[in-house]
Scaffold this active site. Sequence first.
Site, PDB file in Angstrom:
ATOM      1  N   ASN A  10       0.842  55.931 -44.750  1.00 37.23           N
ATOM      2  CA  ASN A  10       1.366  55.226 -43.577  1.00 37.23           C
ATOM      3  C   ASN A  10       0.179  54.612 -42.829  1.00 37.23           C
ATOM      4  O   ASN A  10      -0.537  55.305 -42.114  1.00 37.23           O
ATOM      5  CB  ASN A  10       2.103  56.222 -42.665  1.00 37.23           C
ATOM      6  CG  ASN A  10       2.593  55.563 -41.386  1.00 37.23           C
ATOM      7  OD1 ASN A  10       2.612  54.330 -41.284  1.00 37.23           O
ATOM      8  ND2 ASN A  10       2.989  56.372 -40.416  1.00 37.23           N
ATOM      9  N   LYS A  12       0.251  52.579 -40.451  1.00 27.53           N
ATOM     10  CA  LYS A  12       0.592  52.274 -39.043  1.00 27.53           C
ATOM     11  C   LYS A  12       0.133  50.840 -38.731  1.00 27.53           C
ATOM     12  O   LYS A  12       0.158  49.977 -39.594  1.00 27.53           O
ATOM     13  CB  LYS A  12      -0.029  53.288 -38.094  1.00 27.53           C
ATOM     14  CG  LYS A  12       0.206  54.724 -38.536  1.00 27.53           C
ATOM     15  CD  LYS A  12      -0.109  55.713 -37.470  1.00 27.53           C
ATOM     16  CE  LYS A  12      -0.062  57.117 -38.036  1.00 27.53           C
ATOM     17  NZ  LYS A  12      -0.026  58.146 -37.045  1.00 27.53           N
ATOM     18  N   HIS A  95       9.965  57.836 -37.788  1.00 27.40           N
ATOM     19  CA  HIS A  95       8.622  58.393 -37.531  1.00 27.40           C
ATOM     20  C   HIS A  95       8.537  58.798 -36.065  1.00 27.40           C
ATOM     21  O   HIS A  95       9.147  58.159 -35.199  1.00 27.40           O
ATOM     22  CB  HIS A  95       7.560  57.333 -37.873  1.00 27.40           C
ATOM     23  CG  HIS A  95       6.173  57.898 -37.861  1.00 27.40           C
ATOM     24  ND1 HIS A  95       5.466  58.062 -36.705  1.00 27.40           N
ATOM     25  CD2 HIS A  95       5.374  58.349 -38.868  1.00 27.40           C
ATOM     26  CE1 HIS A  95       4.286  58.591 -36.993  1.00 27.40           C
ATOM     27  NE2 HIS A  95       4.206  58.769 -38.308  1.00 27.40           N
ATOM     28  N   GLU A  97       6.418  58.316 -33.908  1.00 27.36           N
ATOM     29  CA  GLU A  97       5.975  57.233 -33.003  1.00 27.36           C
ATOM     30  C   GLU A  97       7.135  56.285 -32.695  1.00 27.36           C
ATOM     31  O   GLU A  97       7.233  55.766 -31.590  1.00 27.36           O
ATOM     32  CB  GLU A  97       4.779  56.496 -33.627  1.00 27.36           C
ATOM     33  CG  GLU A  97       3.523  57.359 -33.568  1.00 27.36           C
ATOM     34  CD  GLU A  97       2.538  57.110 -34.697  1.00 27.36           C
ATOM     35  OE1 GLU A  97       2.594  56.056 -35.346  1.00 27.36           O
ATOM     36  OE2 GLU A  97       1.705  58.012 -34.935  1.00 27.36           O
ATOM     37  N   GLU A 167       6.957  66.300 -40.239  1.00 20.81           N
ATOM     38  CA  GLU A 167       5.697  65.976 -39.563  1.00 20.81           C
ATOM     39  C   GLU A 167       5.694  66.580 -38.164  1.00 20.81           C
ATOM     40  O   GLU A 167       6.274  65.999 -37.230  1.00 20.81           O
ATOM     41  CB  GLU A 167       5.545  64.458 -39.433  1.00 20.81           C
ATOM     42  CG  GLU A 167       5.510  63.728 -40.754  1.00 20.81           C
ATOM     43  CD  GLU A 167       4.776  62.408 -40.622  1.00 20.81           C
ATOM     44  OE1 GLU A 167       3.748  62.255 -41.281  1.00 20.81           O
ATOM     45  OE2 GLU A 167       5.204  61.549 -39.829  1.00 20.81           O
ATOM     46  N   GLY A 173      -2.249  62.778 -36.322  1.00 16.58           N
ATOM     47  CA  GLY A 173      -3.411  62.073 -35.775  1.00 16.58           C
ATOM     48  C   GLY A 173      -4.274  62.917 -34.860  1.00 16.58           C
ATOM     49  O   GLY A 173      -5.119  62.398 -34.135  1.00 16.58           O
ATOM     50  N   SER A 212      -2.233  65.158 -40.180  1.00 17.03           N
ATOM     51  CA  SER A 212      -3.664  65.406 -40.384  1.00 17.03           C
ATOM     52  C   SER A 212      -3.988  65.976 -41.765  1.00 17.03           C
ATOM     53  O   SER A 212      -4.880  66.824 -41.913  1.00 17.03           O
ATOM     54  CB  SER A 212      -4.210  66.311 -39.275  1.00 17.03           C
ATOM     55  OG  SER A 212      -4.096  65.660 -38.020  1.00 17.03           O
ATOM     56  N   GLY A 234      -4.091  58.668 -41.051  1.00 12.25           N
ATOM     57  CA  GLY A 234      -5.507  58.299 -40.959  1.00 12.25           C
ATOM     58  C   GLY A 234      -6.253  58.323 -42.284  1.00 12.25           C
ATOM     59  O   GLY A 234      -6.994  57.379 -42.608  1.00 12.25           O
TER      60      GLY A 234
HETATM   61  C1  PEP Z   1       1.562  59.865 -39.875  1.00 12.59           C
HETATM   62  O1  PEP Z   1       1.346  58.957 -39.102  1.00 12.59           O
HETATM   63  O2  PEP Z   1       2.654  59.918 -40.459  1.00 12.59           O
HETATM   64  C2  PEP Z   1       0.536  60.893 -40.077  1.00 12.59           C
HETATM   65  C3  PEP Z   1       0.839  61.956 -40.738  1.00 12.59           C
HETATM   66  O3  PEP Z   1      -0.693  60.614 -39.534  1.00 12.59           O
HETATM   67  P1  PEP Z   1      -2.044  61.484 -39.744  1.00 12.59           P
HETATM   68  O4  PEP Z   1      -2.155  61.800 -41.199  1.00 12.59           O
HETATM   69  O5  PEP Z   1      -3.129  60.613 -39.251  1.00 12.59           O
HETATM   70  O6  PEP Z   1      -1.886  62.719 -38.928  1.00 12.59           O
END
Ligand code: PEP
Length: 252
Positions: A10, A12, A95, A97, A167, A173, A212, A234
């Site tokens: 992802n 983003k 998601h 966000e 998640e 993040g 993460s 990320g």
């Molecule tokens: C995400 O945005 O779905 C995600 C898991 O981000 P990160 O791996 O950066 O925590």
Amino acid sequence: MKRRAIVAANWKMNGGLELVKTMTTGLNNLDLAENVDVIICPSAPYLSAFEHDKLGKSIHLGAQNVSEHQKGAFTGEISTTMLQELSVEFVIIGHSERRSIFAESSKQAALKVKAALAAGITPILCIGESESERVEEQTEAVLSAQLQPVIDEIGIEKFNEIVIAYEPVWAIGTGKTASPEMAQATHCFIRQFLAKANSEIANKVPLLYGGSVNAANCEKLFAQADIDGGLIGGASLKVDEFKIICSAAKGT
Ligand code: PEP
């Protein structure tokens, strides 16, 4: 129960043509175990630039969002038909966000899942609890409340055609990953919740962990019985690290 493993990237609102180019080159010689699929979800303007079809049948294209509406006066939105035209096979829906910044409800996520399925695009439905909900021991109630509207909208049989990404919002993040044991326990709860409606389907749904995930922690997370891969934010922007994560995924 045999399940394919999936690693989804992802991006983003990050990356551009340069990342599309370096990722395409980097994934060209990707060392993948059997039964593993990799999905790259760039920002919408780059969907057509990512030549995933030249990378072999295990690499797929995904979008980060889709409208629940078919077409019309919805400025800025993207329809399932538009995604179909760009050979998009997967779409991230719900998601955290989208839920927190864009106020998308679980009902809206359910409608998006329905629209994606109708277009033959596989939804990656994201669910997860906030830090305060985890502390207040509300995790199971929150996940149930996020899943139930989708079951009500599409019926449990259609879960045969979707992917779920757990998640925890506090892990996205932040560098704070759920421990493999905590992630496994929550994935096990999700499967048991779905099993109340249909145990056979519950056993088949791919459940990804996101939050993460990186090159150092992916192996232990992916080794858990109910974790079938990851949704990576990320770390999916760094080609070498993302390749290590993809190589750690093992289908059963
Ligand atoms: C995400 O945005 O779905 C995600 C898991 O981000 P990160 O791996 O950066 O925590």
